[in-house]
Scaffold this active site. Structure first.
Site, PDB file in Angstrom:
ATOM      1  N   LYS A   1      -3.019   1.239  -5.344  1.00  0.00           N
ATOM      2  CA  LYS A   1      -1.733   1.916  -5.206  1.00  0.00           C
ATOM      3  C   LYS A   1      -1.728   3.201  -4.371  1.00  0.00           C
ATOM      4  O   LYS A   1      -0.654   3.668  -3.963  1.00  0.00           O
ATOM      5  CB  LYS A   1      -1.206   2.284  -6.611  1.00  0.00           C
TER       6      LYS A   1
ATOM      7  N   PRO B   1      -8.386   3.387  -8.286  1.00  0.00           N
ATOM      8  CA  PRO B   1      -8.037   2.373  -7.279  1.00  0.00           C
ATOM      9  C   PRO B   1      -7.700   0.986  -7.820  1.00  0.00           C
ATOM     10  O   PRO B   1      -7.310   0.112  -7.046  1.00  0.00           O
ATOM     11  CB  PRO B   1      -9.285   2.318  -6.400  1.00  0.00           C
TER      12      PRO B   1
ATOM     13  N   TYR C   1     -10.037  -9.928  -9.523  1.00  0.00           N
ATOM     14  CA  TYR C   1     -10.330  -8.783 -10.390  1.00  0.00           C
ATOM     15  C   TYR C   1     -11.063  -9.339 -11.605  1.00  0.00           C
ATOM     16  O   TYR C   1     -10.474 -10.096 -12.381  1.00  0.00           O
ATOM     17  CB  TYR C   1      -9.034  -8.110 -10.849  1.00  0.00           C
TER      18      TYR C   1
ATOM     19  N   TYR D   1       2.423  -4.866  -8.976  1.00  0.00           N
ATOM     20  CA  TYR D   1       1.392  -5.034  -7.954  1.00  0.00           C
ATOM     21  C   TYR D   1       2.007  -5.156  -6.558  1.00  0.00           C
ATOM     22  O   TYR D   1       1.519  -4.538  -5.605  1.00  0.00           O
ATOM     23  CB  TYR D   1       0.520  -6.254  -8.280  1.00  0.00           C
TER      24      TYR D   1
ATOM     25  N   HIS E   1      -1.084 -12.415   1.056  1.00  0.00           N
ATOM     26  CA  HIS E   1      -1.554 -13.064  -0.174  1.00  0.00           C
ATOM     27  C   HIS E   1      -0.391 -13.262  -1.125  1.00  0.00           C
ATOM     28  O   HIS E   1       0.305 -12.314  -1.472  1.00  0.00           O
ATOM     29  CB  HIS E   1      -2.624 -12.198  -0.858  1.00  0.00           C
TER      30      HIS E   1
HETATM   31  P1  FAD Z   1      -5.616  11.121   2.909  1.00  0.00           P
HETATM   32  O1  FAD Z   1      -5.778   9.736   3.371  1.00  0.00           O
HETATM   33  O2  FAD Z   1      -6.704  11.756   2.125  1.00  0.00           O
HETATM   34  O3  FAD Z   1      -5.279  11.985   4.176  1.00  0.00           O
HETATM   35  C1  FAD Z   1      -5.294  13.391   4.168  1.00  0.00           C
HETATM   36  C2  FAD Z   1      -5.644  13.877   5.562  1.00  0.00           C
HETATM   37  O4  FAD Z   1      -5.610  15.298   5.561  1.00  0.00           O
HETATM   38  C3  FAD Z   1      -7.054  13.491   5.977  1.00  0.00           C
HETATM   39  O5  FAD Z   1      -7.032  12.943   7.267  1.00  0.00           O
HETATM   40  C4  FAD Z   1      -7.838  14.792   5.920  1.00  0.00           C
HETATM   41  O6  FAD Z   1      -8.892  14.828   6.854  1.00  0.00           O
HETATM   42  C5  FAD Z   1      -6.746  15.797   6.239  1.00  0.00           C
HETATM   43  N1  FAD Z   1      -7.016  17.146   5.738  1.00  0.00           N
HETATM   44  C6  FAD Z   1      -7.635  17.523   4.595  1.00  0.00           C
HETATM   45  N2  FAD Z   1      -7.679  18.848   4.496  1.00  0.00           N
HETATM   46  C7  FAD Z   1      -7.072  19.336   5.595  1.00  0.00           C
HETATM   47  C8  FAD Z   1      -6.805  20.643   6.075  1.00  0.00           C
HETATM   48  N3  FAD Z   1      -7.205  21.715   5.369  1.00  0.00           N
HETATM   49  N4  FAD Z   1      -6.168  20.775   7.241  1.00  0.00           N
HETATM   50  C9  FAD Z   1      -5.760  19.691   7.958  1.00  0.00           C
HETATM   51  N5  FAD Z   1      -5.993  18.432   7.562  1.00  0.00           N
HETATM   52  C10 FAD Z   1      -6.632  18.257   6.393  1.00  0.00           C
HETATM   53  N6  FAD Z   1      -6.816   3.542  -2.629  1.00  0.00           N
HETATM   54  C11 FAD Z   1      -6.677   2.277  -2.887  1.00  0.00           C
HETATM   55  O7  FAD Z   1      -5.557   1.860  -3.156  1.00  0.00           O
HETATM   56  N7  FAD Z   1      -7.774   1.416  -2.829  1.00  0.00           N
HETATM   57  C12 FAD Z   1      -9.021   1.871  -2.493  1.00  0.00           C
HETATM   58  O8  FAD Z   1      -9.965   1.105  -2.432  1.00  0.00           O
HETATM   59  C13 FAD Z   1      -9.190   3.219  -2.230  1.00  0.00           C
HETATM   60  N8  FAD Z   1     -10.402   3.712  -1.894  1.00  0.00           N
HETATM   61  C14 FAD Z   1     -10.526   5.051  -1.664  1.00  0.00           C
HETATM   62  C15 FAD Z   1     -11.776   5.584  -1.340  1.00  0.00           C
HETATM   63  C16 FAD Z   1     -11.935   6.951  -1.137  1.00  0.00           C
HETATM   64  C17 FAD Z   1     -13.308   7.509  -0.809  1.00  0.00           C
HETATM   65  C18 FAD Z   1     -10.822   7.800  -1.253  1.00  0.00           C
HETATM   66  C19 FAD Z   1     -10.970   9.295  -1.051  1.00  0.00           C
HETATM   67  C20 FAD Z   1      -9.563   7.257  -1.539  1.00  0.00           C
HETATM   68  C21 FAD Z   1      -9.411   5.892  -1.757  1.00  0.00           C
HETATM   69  N9  FAD Z   1      -8.169   5.325  -2.061  1.00  0.00           N
HETATM   70  C22 FAD Z   1      -8.040   4.029  -2.311  1.00  0.00           C
HETATM   71  C23 FAD Z   1      -6.978   6.100  -2.115  1.00  0.00           C
HETATM   72  C24 FAD Z   1      -6.180   6.018  -0.801  1.00  0.00           C
HETATM   73  O9  FAD Z   1      -7.046   5.851   0.270  1.00  0.00           O
HETATM   74  C25 FAD Z   1      -5.381   7.304  -0.730  1.00  0.00           C
HETATM   75  O10 FAD Z   1      -4.460   7.296  -1.809  1.00  0.00           O
HETATM   76  C26 FAD Z   1      -4.652   7.490   0.601  1.00  0.00           C
HETATM   77  O11 FAD Z   1      -5.585   7.740   1.612  1.00  0.00           O
HETATM   78  C27 FAD Z   1      -3.673   8.654   0.485  1.00  0.00           C
HETATM   79  O12 FAD Z   1      -3.205   9.013   1.735  1.00  0.00           O
HETATM   80  P2  FAD Z   1      -2.893  10.514   2.089  1.00  0.00           P
HETATM   81  O13 FAD Z   1      -2.392  10.496   3.485  1.00  0.00           O
HETATM   82  O14 FAD Z   1      -2.072  11.114   1.016  1.00  0.00           O
HETATM   83  O15 FAD Z   1      -4.282  11.278   1.994  1.00  0.00           O
HETATM   84  C1  DHB Z   2      -9.042  -3.192  -2.351  1.00  0.00           C
HETATM   85  C2  DHB Z   2      -9.039  -1.965  -2.964  1.00  0.00           C
HETATM   86  C3  DHB Z   2      -8.452  -1.840  -4.187  1.00  0.00           C
HETATM   87  O1  DHB Z   2      -8.427  -0.649  -4.794  1.00  0.00           O
HETATM   88  C4  DHB Z   2      -7.888  -2.922  -4.832  1.00  0.00           C
HETATM   89  O2  DHB Z   2      -7.341  -2.757  -6.057  1.00  0.00           O
HETATM   90  C5  DHB Z   2      -7.887  -4.150  -4.206  1.00  0.00           C
HETATM   91  C6  DHB Z   2      -8.471  -4.283  -2.958  1.00  0.00           C
HETATM   92  C7  DHB Z   2      -9.679  -3.312  -1.017  1.00  0.00           C
HETATM   93  O3  DHB Z   2     -10.280  -2.336  -0.572  1.00  0.00           O
HETATM   94  O4  DHB Z   2      -9.598  -4.381  -0.413  1.00  0.00           O
END
Ligand code: FAD
Ligand code: DHB
Length: 395
Positions: free
Chosen positions: A301, A297, A205, A389, A76
């Site tokens: 980021k 969200p 948005y 962004y 995009h």
């Molecule tokens: P995570 O993806 O949370 O990965 C952590 C991993 O550690 C998981 O697989 C978990 O199962 C594992 N874990 C947890 N505890 C333990 C343990 N005790 N032992 C071993 N493993 C463990 N960001 C956006 O930008 N846009 C969005 O729309 C958006 N939607 C989201 C929706 C939800 C429900 C959530 C929770 C987050 C969302 N985010 C979104 C944020 C984004 O997904 C996260 O910032 C991203 O996943 C961060 O990655 P991470 O690897 O740090 O953590």
């Molecule tokens: C999506 C999620 C976001 O948090 C955002 O700012 C834009 C797009 C998505 O899930 O596609």
């Protein structure tokens, strides 16, 4: 109990942070084991973020895991801000000297990384129960956990705490050594995935007096949509008809554009917070991604910030193994926190500009609209949004 296994870096968590770190280390010949609480299917299907910054795209490509993303991801070059029923395009590529975003689901990134790691013969322990992180302030930290009831022990040089906001790693650090900065928001997002082509080829948005709405997508056949709701709402309060009704109202424009409906294949509610812990390291434990910080969200980021952290961490670990020098490792937290706070600010700014908080009055709304008009009419202000962004360059 089996004998202790030895590795260089034990990575707790197979989300984006843990898996990208494992890949970057493998590319540089550093050995690691990834320990994940959930099973493979669960982490591969967990629907979350969808927008990859240019910096994240470049990192995944350089790590040799960008092939499917380049084939299936949707590039995009702009996005829309909508208010007062009118859409204004922010030309991201034009304002940032050629940079863009790629829409490619987080779970697709996770699938690609898992396939690459297992294909290379490296280990991911799935379904690890009762994970304990011990002796991170000694020379040889230990991770203990159970798989199928059997206790396993891993000894390592370093532990990467990539286990998300609710993981165990952060809580093993003595509380008195940490500072926590936090903000809760009085709203949440209800997200749906609908089996229907996107109604526009870019993200929207939308600011609306009924609350925020977002039009996004996952593929030419799948639309991702969000509506602002209350953090106390439950899914049974949001039958499909109500979700569509709100989306139609909040995304409507004055030129008769219509939103396509389709079967809802997923629905969930995400609460919103800003959170940072400082420092992001203790002894031989390094926190990365959501384990150390969370953003609301609205700026898309979370995943991108996790990728930026582990790029810094991988470089520091590789340098330690190559030269024995600790300076990059010692500077890890300070290096990451500069970007973390920039992104915290951007995410907070996008969130407060676009959402309606309970208790907001006409004054608050006029401030939001003044800011939206400025961002969509001043090239300098639009460039500020655009460069944040698409992602500021990694350090
Ligand atoms: P995570 O993806 O949370 O990965 C952590 C991993 O550690 C998981 O697989 C978990 O199962 C594992 N874990 C947890 N505890 C333990 C343990 N005790 N032992 C071993 N493993 C463990 N960001 C956006 O930008 N846009 C969005 O729309 C958006 N939607 C989201 C929706 C939800 C429900 C959530 C929770 C987050 C969302 N985010 C979104 C944020 C984004 O997904 C996260 O910032 C991203 O996943 C961060 O990655 P991470 O690897 O740090 O953590
Ligand atoms: C999506 C999620 C976001 O948090 C955002 O700012 C834009 C797009 C998505 O899930 O596609």
């Amino acid at each position: 109990m089996s004998e202790a296994q030895r590795t260089q870096v034990a990575i707790v968590g197979a989300g984006p942070a843990g898996l990208i770190l494992a890949r970057l280390l493998a590319c540089q010949g550093v050995e690691s084991i990834v320990i994940e609480r959930r099973d493979r299917a669960y982490v591969e299907q967990r629907l979350r973020a969808g927008v990859l910054e240019q910096t994240t795209v470049d990192l995944l490509r350089a790590a040799g895991v960008g092939e499917r993303m380049d084939r299936e991801g949707l590039v995009h070059e702009g996005l829309y801000l909508q208010f007062d029923g009118v859409r204004h395009r922010i030309p991201l590529r034009e304002l940032t000297g050629g940079r863009a975003i790629t829409v490619y689901g987080q779970h697709e990134v996770v699938k690609d990384l898992i396939a690459a790691r297992l294909g290379g013969g490296d280990e991911i322990v799935f379904e690890a129960d009762d994970v304990r992180v011990l002796d991170v302030d000694a020379d040889l930290p230990t991770i203990r956990f159970k798989v199928d009831g059997d206790e396993r022990t891993i000894r390592c040089d370093f532990v990467a705490g990539c286990d998300g906001f609710h993981g165990v790693c952060r809580s093993t650090i003595p509380a008195e050594t940490l500072s926590v900065y936090e903000r809760h928001y009085p709203f949440a997002w209800l997200g749906i995935l609908a089996r229907t082509p996107p109604s526009l080829d870019e993200l929207i948005y939308a600011h609306h007096e009924r609350g925020f709405a977002l039009h996004s997508m996952r593929s030419p056949e799948l639309t991702r949509l969000y509506v602002q709701c209350s953090p106390d709402d439950t899914l049974d309060m949001w039958p499909d008809e109500r979700v569509w009704e709100e989306l139609h109202l909040r995304l409507a424009t004055r030129d008769g554009w219509t939103l396509r409906e389709g079967p809802v294949v997923e629905k969930s509610i995400t609460t919103m917070r800003s959170y940072v812990v400082e420092p992001m390291q203790y002894g031989r434990l390094y926190l990365a991604g959501d384990a150390a910080h969370v953003v609301p969200p609205t700026g898309a980021k979370g995943l991108n910030l996790a990728a930026a952290d582990v790029k810094v961490l991988a470089a520091a670990l590789v340098d330690w193994y190559r030269t024995g020098r600790r300076d990059l490792l010692d500077a890890y937290s300070a290096t990451c926190l500069r970007r973390v706070w920039r992104v915290e600010h951007f995410s907070w700014w996008m969130t407060t500009m676009l959402h309606r908080a309970p208790g907001d009055d006409a004054f608050d709304q006029r401030l939001q609209l003044a800011q939206l008009r400025y961002v969509t009419s001043s090239r300098a202000a639009a460039t500020m949004l655009a460069e944040n962004y698409v992602g500021l360059e990694h350090v």
